[in-house]
Design a protein around this motif. Structure first.
Motif, mmCIF file in Angstrom:
data_model
loop_
_atom_site.group_PDB
_atom_site.id
_atom_site.type_symbol
_atom_site.label_atom_id
_atom_site.label_comp_id
_atom_site.label_asym_id
_atom_site.label_seq_id
_atom_site.Cartn_x
_atom_site.Cartn_y
_atom_site.Cartn_z
ATOM 1 N N LYS B 18 5.050 54.389 11.161
ATOM 2 C CA LYS B 18 5.002 54.315 12.618
ATOM 3 C C LYS B 18 5.808 53.103 13.089
ATOM 4 O O LYS B 18 5.240 52.105 13.566
ATOM 5 C CB LYS B 18 3.543 54.186 13.065
ATOM 6 C CG LYS B 18 3.285 54.722 14.452
ATOM 7 C CD LYS B 18 1.786 54.769 14.720
ATOM 8 C CE LYS B 18 1.523 55.334 16.096
ATOM 9 N NZ LYS B 18 0.090 55.363 16.407
ATOM 10 N N PRO B 19 7.117 53.165 12.968
ATOM 11 C CA PRO B 19 7.925 51.974 13.265
ATOM 12 C C PRO B 19 7.848 51.534 14.723
ATOM 13 O O PRO B 19 8.071 50.374 15.023
ATOM 14 C CB PRO B 19 9.349 52.404 12.894
ATOM 15 C CG PRO B 19 9.324 53.895 12.859
ATOM 16 C CD PRO B 19 7.935 54.288 12.489
ATOM 17 N N GLY B 20 7.525 52.453 15.618
ATOM 18 C CA GLY B 20 7.447 52.089 17.029
ATOM 19 C C GLY B 20 6.090 51.528 17.438
ATOM 20 O O GLY B 20 5.882 51.205 18.608
ATOM 21 N N GLY B 21 5.170 51.426 16.476
ATOM 22 C CA GLY B 21 3.845 50.904 16.778
ATOM 23 C C GLY B 21 3.008 51.907 17.528
ATOM 24 O O GLY B 21 3.416 53.064 17.685
ATOM 25 N N PRO B 22 1.825 51.514 18.016
ATOM 26 C CA PRO B 22 1.258 50.168 17.859
ATOM 27 C C PRO B 22 0.876 49.876 16.408
ATOM 28 O O PRO B 22 0.618 50.799 15.640
ATOM 29 C CB PRO B 22 0.039 50.204 18.774
ATOM 30 C CG PRO B 22 -0.317 51.641 18.918
ATOM 31 C CD PRO B 22 0.955 52.404 18.800
ATOM 32 N N TYR B 23 0.856 48.588 16.073
ATOM 33 C CA TYR B 23 0.617 48.149 14.703
ATOM 34 C C TYR B 23 -0.804 47.608 14.556
ATOM 35 O O TYR B 23 -1.415 47.163 15.528
ATOM 36 C CB TYR B 23 1.602 47.032 14.321
ATOM 37 C CG TYR B 23 3.045 47.298 14.709
ATOM 38 C CD1 TYR B 23 3.706 48.447 14.259
ATOM 39 C CD2 TYR B 23 3.750 46.410 15.505
ATOM 40 C CE1 TYR B 23 5.027 48.685 14.615
ATOM 41 C CE2 TYR B 23 5.079 46.633 15.856
ATOM 42 C CZ TYR B 23 5.703 47.772 15.413
ATOM 43 O OH TYR B 23 7.012 48.016 15.759
ATOM 44 N N SER B 24 -1.269 47.597 13.324
ATOM 45 C CA SER B 24 -2.539 46.931 13.038
ATOM 46 C C SER B 24 -2.384 45.427 13.280
ATOM 47 O O SER B 24 -1.262 44.919 13.415
ATOM 48 C CB SER B 24 -2.928 47.166 11.574
ATOM 49 O OG SER B 24 -1.996 46.511 10.721
ATOM 50 N N ALA B 25 -3.511 44.739 13.333
ATOM 51 C CA ALA B 25 -3.459 43.294 13.591
ATOM 52 C C ALA B 25 -2.622 42.579 12.538
ATOM 53 O O ALA B 25 -1.815 41.691 12.854
ATOM 54 C CB ALA B 25 -4.875 42.727 13.629
ATOM 55 N N GLU B 26 -2.778 42.976 11.284
ATOM 56 C CA GLU B 26 -2.032 42.308 10.213
ATOM 57 C C GLU B 26 -0.541 42.628 10.316
ATOM 58 O O GLU B 26 0.307 41.745 10.164
ATOM 59 C CB GLU B 26 -2.574 42.750 8.848
ATOM 60 C CG GLU B 26 -2.001 41.976 7.674
ATOM 61 C CD GLU B 26 -2.550 40.548 7.577
ATOM 62 O OE1 GLU B 26 -3.544 40.246 8.248
ATOM 63 O OE2 GLU B 26 -1.951 39.740 6.826
#
Lengths: 739, 105
Positions: B18-26
């Motif tokens: 998922k390069p566009g995010g959203p990302y995990s906190a880490e």
């Protein structure tokens, strides 16, 4: 790589007037030009929005192309004069504040001609030390250096002398007061002979060689340059350096320039006996703190004797000075609009936009689109992503450059934007339209000019007639420029406003005008333009705000007007007091959407939502961050002047963790400044009537315009905007609500 | 300051998915760290054809020097281009490769 580029002499043109185009080629020997009317510049292939109309014009067709150089770098030039041509023994001196002493040779005070080497040059040499070079025009060149690098960003009194009788030359550098540091005075002498050069006297550069080579521009400040006949003692040099102007006590003065005179103009005044006045070139920064700034005054007009410095930069640029390639006599019946000369050569394509208003004294529509030309100019040739290590973290995405960015990176001579820093790290204060501007064009990313073409494309799609005015028109004519129009529509980002523009717009609104503010982060910074320096925008990012870079303390006053710079929210006319809303947050990774509020049920707002359901989400789509509420967003604030009767008819939601409160919105940093956690991070869609029967509607979001074209211009954002415009163009006065 | 643990190849996999995010906190910390690598010679992208073609590139070592286009890394999909930037910067930050093998391991 760019192969064809250009600019025109004026952006704000009138039907019946003339525009001259200056085109430069990088390789091709011919180019094809065509006049186009710009309708929508969004060239994403999946959207099918790009629209330009080719218009018959005499210049359409092929033209011979030529390279046109740009001689960037600011300096002062004092024309050749008998008093300079007659120099024999002399002493030259100046206070200097070098900002890049180790970058290589830099001229400080020069009267020099290469090939054959003739004249003198007080300079910084390759090792960063004060030096004097002399040439006799007969093949003899001599130089003397203190050999000690000048400390960066410290004041130094540098002086040099030529003794024709003895055939000796010398140079000296003396530190200004630095109580916490030790810098030594250093001097040196050598043999050398000199003959005056057939060249002007130049401050902060050399006269460029006739063929090739550079002007070896200085980065830093110069204060109180002086030239005296004879070899002057250290005591005499010091005495002249400490005096704002020469007196009868100072012997042999040839020239003594006071840079505190003529601030805001190109004039450089000589207070000596020979009236060796000069002019600045390429707009160095004036009104700058001198070597003796005490900190007791912040305004150059109040203590000119402490503001005697000019800050020069190797990458300053005012007028590129290109030759005219063709001119266009605008037919009186050419419809008002946004136009461009489209240039093509060897597979490359560029645009030179300009804005045509109706013939003087006429209008051809009830609606005026007010093109944010000063904002376009503030962003011209933007380099922030090239220079700012935190740019990606700020904007929340991976740097994705345009081919034009790649070109600009390798061509610093095209100058900078007011978002950038100079090569010496100081903030850029001037942006000029008299140069090719690569990011103000169709087929560029959706920001500023090209983002506004979503609005133009939408107007065309709805069949709404409009005239085009520019910021310069509003600046020059004030409310009178807008008064003939039933309604005025802004672009997506009308950020930079001069005082006459703010006052003109305020008066238009008060005098029954109707303003549709179809953007965000509008009416934010006071800027300045001046007939004394045509084509330039000046900005001083005083105090705080989203400044991108710090502003030099003590230099918060605009030199073009003498006004205090900074945010309009601190200068007596906050945007909230003009259009109801002002910027609260920015976030570029993802946009949110609007949801109607209870205020939207007020009968006063009924016209806004015709055909839109009470619970319908507005703008959860779009080409700027995927939503209509984003990028830079504005909210109401009664304390800052939002009218008490203003209705907030919709409010945004769905903002990202990268959408953060502006510095001017916070008193202390905290961990809840983002769009996920902070309720203040929102756009307030706002409507209010005015006592004169006019009204203001503000969306408070840059991203709004990017949602207009969604689904073939058929969507809730489009419908709502059309509802507003129809009512605003209706002659029926708006009634103020009962108090 | 946060430093990336090169052993956390699971974060590479998360980004690749998922390069566009959203990302995990880490992963957010990792992405922010990679966005703060020195500007000089930082890997970036150049959009050569709107919506169609992106080229991997390197920022110059100093102002005024040209951006270097890496012509053998041309992408027709923006997400793929971003994945390559992420891999290059992961390698620069950790000294360890972030290619397919690393992500799988």
């Amino acid at each position: 790589m760019k192969k064809i580029l250009g600019y025109c002499d004026d952006w704000s043109a009138v039907a019946g007037g003339r525009v001259a185009f200056k085109i430069g080629a990088y390789g091709p020997d011919r180019f094809e030009a065509a006049l186009v009317r710009v309708v929508c510049g969004d060239d994403h292939p999946d959207r099918g929005l790009f629209h330009e109309e080719e218009i018959d014009a005499p210049f359409n067709g092929w033209h011979a192309a030529a390279a046109q150089p740009i001689d960037a770098g600011s300096r002062v030039i004092v024309p050749e004069a008998p008093a300079l041509a007659g120099l024999e023994s002399f002493t030259v001196q100046a206070w200097v504040f070098p900002t890049t002493p180790l970058k290589g040779e830099q001229g400080l005070v020069t009267q020099w001609r290469d090939d054959p080497a003739t004249g003198f040059a007080l300079m910084i040499d390759a090792c960063g030390a004060a030096a004097l070079r002399v040439g006799d025009g007969a093949g003899r060149v001599a130089a003397v250096s203190t050999g000690a690098p000048l400390a960066e960003r410290r004041w130094w009194l540098v002086s040099a002398w030529v003794d024709a009788a003895s055939g000796r030359i010398g140079v000296r550098q003396t530190p200004g007061a630095t109580p916490l540091e030790r810098h030594e005075a250093t001097e040196s002498a050598a043999d050398g002979v000199f003959a005056p050069a057939p060249a002007p006297l130049v401050f902060a550069a050399f006269t460029p060689p006739r063929v090739g080579g550079s002007a070896r521009c200085f980065n830093g400040k110069i204060d109180r340059p002086r030239l005296c006949a004879g070899v002057r003692s250290t005591a005499e040099v010091d005495a002249l350096a400490s005096s704002p102007a020469p007196t009868s006590a100072h012997e042999g003065v040839v020239g003594a320039w006071d840079f505190a005179q003529g601030i805001g103009t190109r004039e450089v005044r000589d207070t000596g006996p020979n009236a060796l006045h000069g002019e600045t070139v390429n707009a160095p920064s004036r009104g700058c703190k001198g070597h003796n700034w005490s900190g007791r005054e912040q305004n150059f007009a109040h203590a000119p004797q402490e503001y005697g410095a000019i800050h020069f930069h190797e990458d300053d640029l005012h007028d590129a000075g290109w030759e005219t390639s063709f001119a266009y006599d605008i037919p009186p019946d050419l419809p008002s609009g946004v136009y461009a000369a489209r240039l093509r050569a060897d597979g490359d394509q560029s645009y030179v936009p300009f804005f045509v208003r109706p013939p003087k004294g006429r209008t051809t529509a009830k609606l005026a689109f007010l093109a944010s030309t000063l904002t376009y100019l503030a962003y011209a040739n933007y380099h922030w992503h090239h220079h700012e290590p935190f740019a990606e973290a700020t904007e929340g995405f991976w740097t994705t450059l345009e081919p034009t960015d790649v070109f600009l990176q390798a061509h610093p001579e095209f100058g900078l934007s007011t978002y950038d820093t100079h090569a010496d790290g100081s903030g850029v204060r001037f942006s000029s339209r008299l140069r090719p501007i690569l990011n103000m064009a169709p087929r560029t990313p959706l920001w500023s000019f090209n983002a506004d073409t979503h609005i133009l494309g939408w107007l065309e799609s709805q069949g709404i007639a409009y005239d085009v005015l520019t910021d310069e028109d509003l600046h020059r004519e004030g409310a009178a420029a807008l008064a003939p129009y039933r309604a005025v529509l802004t672009g997506s980002h009308p950020e930079y406003y001069t005082t006459p523009m703010m006052e003109g717009l305020q008066r238009y609104i008060a005098d029954r005008g109707r303003l549709v503010y179809l953007g965000g982060n509008g009416f934010i910074w006071r800027c300045a333009v001046s007939d004394a320096m045509p084509g330039l925008l000046e900005l001083r990012r005083a105090e705080d705000g989203i400044r991108y870079r710090g502003e030099e303390p003590g230099e918060y006053h605009l030199e073009l007007t003498g006004e205090y710079g900074g945010l309009w929210r601190r200068l007596g006319l906050p945007p909230q007091a003009l259009v109801g809303v002002g910027t609260v947050a920015v976030g570029f990774d993802r946009s949110g959407f609007f949801r109607r509020t209870a205020d939207s049920e007020d009968p006063r707002a009924a016209f806004i939502f015709e055909g839109i359901g009470r619970d319908e989400i507005i703008g959860d789509f779009g080409f700027v961050g995927g939503g209509a509420a984003g990028s830079e967003i504005d909210a109401t604030d009664p304390v800052l002047g939002t009218p008490a009767h203003a209705l907030v008819v919709a409010r945004s939601e769905g903002h990202s963790a990268n959408t953060l409160l502006c510095p001017d919105e916070i008193g202390f940093t905290n961990t809840v400044m983002d769009g996920v956690q902070n309720p203040r991070v929102r756009a307030d869609m706002t409507f209010f009537e005015t006592p004169g029967g006019g009204a203001v509607f503000s969306v408070g979001s840059i991203a709004w315009a990017g949602s207009l074209p969604h689904h073939g211009y058929d969507n809730t954002v489009s419908r709502l905007t059309l509802n507003v415009l129809r009512r605003f163009l209706d002659e029926t006065p708006f009634d103020m609500p009962p108090t | 300051m946060y430093e990336i643990d090169p052993a956390r190849t699971d974060l590479i996999r998360e980004f690749e998915a998922k390069p566009g995010g959203p990302y995990s906190a880490e992963l957010t910390l990792v992405v922010n760290r990679l966005r703060l690598l020195p500007l000089a010679e930082r890997h970036v992208l150049v959009c050569r054809k709107r919506g169609r073609e992106w080229v991997l590139a390197k920022m110059p070592p100093r102002r005024g020097a040209p951006v270097a286009l890496i012509e053998d890394h041309v992408f027709a999909d923006y997400a793929d281009a971003v994945r390559e930037v992420f891999r290059r910067r992961w390698s620069a930050a950790t000294g360890r490769g972030a290619g397919r093998g690393a992500a799988e391991g």
